[in-house]
Scaffold this motif. Structure first.
Motif, short mmCIF file in Angstrom:
data_model
loop_
_atom_site.label_atom_id
_atom_site.label_comp_id
_atom_site.label_asym_id
_atom_site.label_seq_id
_atom_site.Cartn_x
_atom_site.Cartn_y
_atom_site.Cartn_z
N THR A 167 0.84 -1.20 0.00
CA THR A 167 0.00 0.00 0.00
C THR A 167 0.87 1.25 0.00
O THR A 167 2.05 1.20 0.36
N PRO A 168 0.34 2.40 -0.40
CA PRO A 168 1.12 3.65 -0.36
C PRO A 168 1.59 3.99 1.05
O PRO A 168 0.80 3.92 2.00
N VAL A 169 2.85 4.36 1.19
CA VAL A 169 3.43 4.57 2.50
C VAL A 169 2.72 5.70 3.27
O VAL A 169 2.31 5.52 4.42
N GLY A 170 2.59 6.86 2.62
CA GLY A 170 2.01 8.02 3.30
C GLY A 170 0.60 7.77 3.77
O GLY A 170 0.25 8.05 4.93
N SER A 171 -0.24 7.25 2.91
CA SER A 171 -1.64 7.00 3.27
C SER A 171 -1.75 5.97 4.38
O SER A 171 -2.62 6.07 5.26
N THR A 172 -0.90 4.96 4.36
CA THR A 172 -0.92 3.93 5.40
C THR A 172 -0.55 4.51 6.75
O THR A 172 -1.17 4.19 7.78
N ILE A 173 0.46 5.37 6.79
CA ILE A 173 0.86 6.01 8.05
C ILE A 173 -0.25 6.89 8.59
O ILE A 173 -0.56 6.87 9.78
N VAL A 174 -0.88 7.68 7.72
CA VAL A 174 -1.97 8.55 8.15
C VAL A 174 -3.15 7.73 8.65
O VAL A 174 -3.79 8.08 9.65
N ALA A 175 -3.46 6.62 7.97
CA ALA A 175 -4.55 5.75 8.42
C ALA A 175 -4.26 5.22 9.82
O ALA A 175 -5.16 5.15 10.67
N GLY A 176 -3.00 4.86 10.08
CA GLY A 176 -2.62 4.42 11.43
C GLY A 176 -2.81 5.52 12.46
O GLY A 176 -3.28 5.26 13.57
N ASN A 177 -2.46 6.75 12.09
CA ASN A 177 -2.65 7.88 13.01
C ASN A 177 -4.12 8.11 13.31
O ASN A 177 -4.49 8.46 14.44
#
Length: 283
Positions: free
Chosen positions: A255-265
């Motif tokens: 999955t896209p790195v940025g979107s995955t990190i934001v989803a975790g946040n």
């Protein structure tokens, strides 16, 4: 489960995965330190505006075919941060209007320049990578990792050295100035540090998602703690955890790195909000 760990260990044998993990953790840590200050001072939108400025500068660097986009993006973003802070107090266009005008202008002009002058065969992919981070963090070279580590060290050192001054101007700028603290100078330091953080975060989450990386950990921590130091430490822990987990999930799931990190946040924020409600009910 063992197969997942084996697969993850195999991925981490590649240098570019290790580079992405190191940079991701460093950027997340730096972003969280000033996020609390931005939220309390109601400067959350400045991060969003400067991220669009960084996009415009990166577009110019791409058109000029510069080997390192940071060489142009960093000074331009820092200069705009200073202009927003100083110019917003003396000119007719102030506050959120100045941020919105600069943000939209930089975003539009950057995209226009890339369309008119770029000779890339995959223009849409380049724009998507800059806006959303995509997989650009997985293409970092050793120089970019060293530069990120150096800038991250500077950001952390500045925050630690000027912690009490930043604390003072965050909660009561007028009282801090009355007691002899150079509030304008420390606001300038905050603006410059935020500009550096935004440039660092461009490869991680992209220009459109940078604000989430700065703001969400702070908001999550504020649901659980009330003191400035506790909120800052909790924000740093949440940010680093979400970045590390997001990169691991991104590598494993594609999955896209940025979107995955934001989803975790977002998930952590919802969890902290629920825990905060439970604490309030218990009291």
């Amino acid at each position: 489960m063992s197969a997942t760990f084996t697969q993850l260990a195999a991925y981490f044998q590649y240098p570019f995965v290790r580079y992405a993990f190191i940079v991701g953790v460093l950027v997340a840590l730096c972003s969280s330190l000033l996020g609390v200050t931005l939220v309390l001072k109601r400067f959350s939108l400045i991060g969003d505006g400067l991220s669009h400025v960084a996009f415009g500068a990166m577009a110019v660097a791409a058109v000029l075919k510069m080997s390192s986009t940071t060489a142009l993006t960093l000074p331009v973003t820092v200069a705009c941060a200073v202009l927003l802070l100083q110019g917003g107090r003396t000119r007719r266009i102030k506050g959120d209007a100045a941020v919105a005008m600069l943000s939209v202008s930089a975003l539009a002009m950057g995209y226009l320049l890339m369309n008119v002058f770029s000779r890339s065969a995959n223009l849409s992919g380049d724009v998507c990578s800059i806006l959303f981070g995509s997989f650009s963090i997985l293409t970092l070279d050793p120089f970019e990792v060293k530069l990120c580590a150096l800038l991250s060290f500077i950001v952390i050192a500045v925050f630690v050295l000027f912690y009490h001054k930043i604390f003072a101007v965050t909660f009561d700028e007028e009282f801090a100035a009355a007691t002899g603290t150079r509030a304008g100078l420390y606001n300038l330091v905050i603006a410059v540090v935020i500009a550096v953080i935004i440039v660092l975060a461009m490869n991680l989450v992209g220009s459109l998602l940078i604000s989430a990386l700065i703001i969400f950990p702070a908001l999550s921590a504020m649901r659980l703690f009330t003191s400035f130091l506790s909120v800052t430490l909790c924000s740093a822990a949440v940010s680093v955890l979400c970045a590390a987990a997001g990169i691991v999930v991104s590598v494993l799931a594609g999955t896209p790195v940025g979107s995955t990190i934001v989803a975790g946040n977002i998930l952590v924020f919802l969890l902290c909000a629920a825990l905060g409600r439970l604490k309030g009910t218990a009291r």
